[in-house]
Every structure is written in structure tokens, then in C-alpha cells.
Motif scaffolding. Structure first.
Motif, PDB file in Angstrom:
ATOM      1  N   LYS A  82      49.542  47.139  48.903  1.00  0.00           N
ATOM      2  CA  LYS A  82      49.259  45.810  49.453  1.00  0.00           C
ATOM      3  C   LYS A  82      48.175  45.117  48.634  1.00  0.00           C
ATOM      4  O   LYS A  82      48.293  43.927  48.324  1.00  0.00           O
ATOM      5  N   ARG A  83      47.140  45.870  48.260  1.00  0.00           N
ATOM      6  CA  ARG A  83      46.057  45.290  47.462  1.00  0.00           C
ATOM      7  C   ARG A  83      46.575  44.866  46.083  1.00  0.00           C
ATOM      8  O   ARG A  83      46.270  43.771  45.605  1.00  0.00           O
ATOM      9  N   LEU A  84      47.372  45.713  45.437  1.00  0.00           N
ATOM     10  CA  LEU A  84      47.930  45.371  44.128  1.00  0.00           C
ATOM     11  C   LEU A  84      48.865  44.167  44.231  1.00  0.00           C
ATOM     12  O   LEU A  84      48.889  43.310  43.351  1.00  0.00           O
ATOM     13  N   TRP A  85      49.639  44.106  45.300  1.00  0.00           N
ATOM     14  CA  TRP A  85      50.533  42.961  45.542  1.00  0.00           C
ATOM     15  C   TRP A  85      49.712  41.682  45.676  1.00  0.00           C
ATOM     16  O   TRP A  85      50.033  40.662  45.071  1.00  0.00           O
ATOM     17  N   GLN A  86      48.622  41.739  46.468  1.00  0.00           N
ATOM     18  CA  GLN A  86      47.771  40.560  46.657  1.00  0.00           C
ATOM     19  C   GLN A  86      47.127  40.131  45.342  1.00  0.00           C
ATOM     20  O   GLN A  86      47.061  38.941  45.033  1.00  0.00           O
ATOM     21  N   HIS A  87      46.658  41.099  44.563  1.00  0.00           N
ATOM     22  CA  HIS A  87      46.034  40.775  43.278  1.00  0.00           C
ATOM     23  C   HIS A  87      47.044  40.161  42.316  1.00  0.00           C
ATOM     24  O   HIS A  87      46.726  39.205  41.599  1.00  0.00           O
ATOM     25  N   THR A  88      48.253  40.716  42.294  1.00  0.00           N
ATOM     26  CA  THR A  88      49.283  40.186  41.403  1.00  0.00           C
ATOM     27  C   THR A  88      49.646  38.758  41.799  1.00  0.00           C
ATOM     28  O   THR A  88      49.751  37.873  40.941  1.00  0.00           O
ATOM     29  N   ARG A  89      49.828  38.520  43.089  1.00  0.00           N
ATOM     30  CA  ARG A  89      50.148  37.162  43.556  1.00  0.00           C
ATOM     31  C   ARG A  89      49.021  36.192  43.213  1.00  0.00           C
ATOM     32  O   ARG A  89      49.271  35.088  42.729  1.00  0.00           O
ATOM     33  N   ALA A  90      47.777  36.603  43.467  1.00  0.00           N
ATOM     34  CA  ALA A  90      46.634  35.720  43.194  1.00  0.00           C
ATOM     35  C   ALA A  90      46.531  35.404  41.705  1.00  0.00           C
ATOM     36  O   ALA A  90      46.318  34.247  41.313  1.00  0.00           O
TER      37      ALA A  90
END
Length: 144
Positions: A82-90
């Protein structure tokens, strides 16, 4: 048949000849990808997808975010993903805002190549090795 050299292989050998042997000669790979490699691969994939879309597509950012979402199927259950997904989206949202319009045309993405290695003094090709790899992208700027 000639042995194929790649930048990744040469770089691995330069850093650790034992790791080179295990990976490129014995064909062994790690069971799990490190978090930084996982994130880097996700961003690289998102950039490749971004540049595969037409720059005048009004839904380009939405398509990009949908693509990123599809790369993280466990984002609702796994805290690290979830954290990696959020960072990638941001990161990609910021990138798409900063580089909404490019001053170049993408000609090719992930272009593979293979070439002879030549002795600079004699011009003769190596009888043992050839070099191969991938170029992330080829672009045209101002018609060139």
C-alpha cells in the motif's frame, strides 16, 4: 555462438564477481525482489505506460493511475505494498503535472539492441562476445 554481454551483467561483475557467476552463469535469481527494486520497477513501468499514451489524450492521467492500480493488486491488504502504491501514484501524479506536455516525440520505448564489439585499434569484431541491452526510449526533438 558468442557470449552476450549486457550493461547489467558487466555492472554486476564489476561490483561482485561471485554474484555475477550465480546470476549470469548459474542462472540463479533472488526469491524476492528488494523493496527499492520493486518500487523502481513500478515507476519505470508507469513511465513506459505514460509515454505509450498519446499526449493529447484527455484521460491520460486517469489511465496512468488505473495502470498503476493494476500493478498493486494487494494494496488493500499488505501495508508495504500500500505504501509503495501510494508513493508510485504520488510520484507519477507529480511527474504528469510537471511534464504534461513534452517537447519531444517518443519514437520507441524499450528498444532492444545487439551489436558486435569491435577493437578500436583494428576494427575487428570480437570472436567471443557481443553486446546487447535495452534503451529506455528514443525520442525526436525538433525533427531530429
Amino acid at each position: 555462438m558468442k557470449n552476450v554481454l549486457t550493461y547489467s551483467g558487466l555492472n554486476t561483475f564489476r561490483n561482485c564477481s561471485c554474484k555475477y557467476k550465480l546470476r549470469y552463469m548459474d542462472g540463479l535469481t533472488p526469491r524476492e525482489k528488494s523493496e527499492s527494486l520493486y518500487f523502481g520497477s513500478a515507476v519505470h513501468d508507469a513511465l513506459e505506460f505514460w509515454y505509450s499514451l498519446f499526449s493529447d489524450d484527455p484521460h491520460r492521467v486517469e489511465k496512468l493511475l488505473d495502470h498503476i492500480d493494476s500493478q498493486f493488486p494487494n494494496r488493500n491488504g499488505d501495508a508495504d505494498e500500500k505504501r509503495l502504491w501510494q508513493h508510485t501514484r504520488a510520484m507519477m501524479l507529480s511527474y504528469s503535472t510537471r511534464y504534461e506536455i513534452e517537447e519531444f516525440d517518443v519514437i520507441e520505448l524499450e528498444k532492444e539492441f545487439q551489436a558486435d564489439i569491435r577493437n578500436p585499434d583494428t576494427g575487428r569484431g570480437s570472436q567471443t562476445f557481443t553486446i546487447a541491452g535495452k534503451v529506455d526510449g528514443i525520442v525526436r526533438i525538433d525533427g531530429e
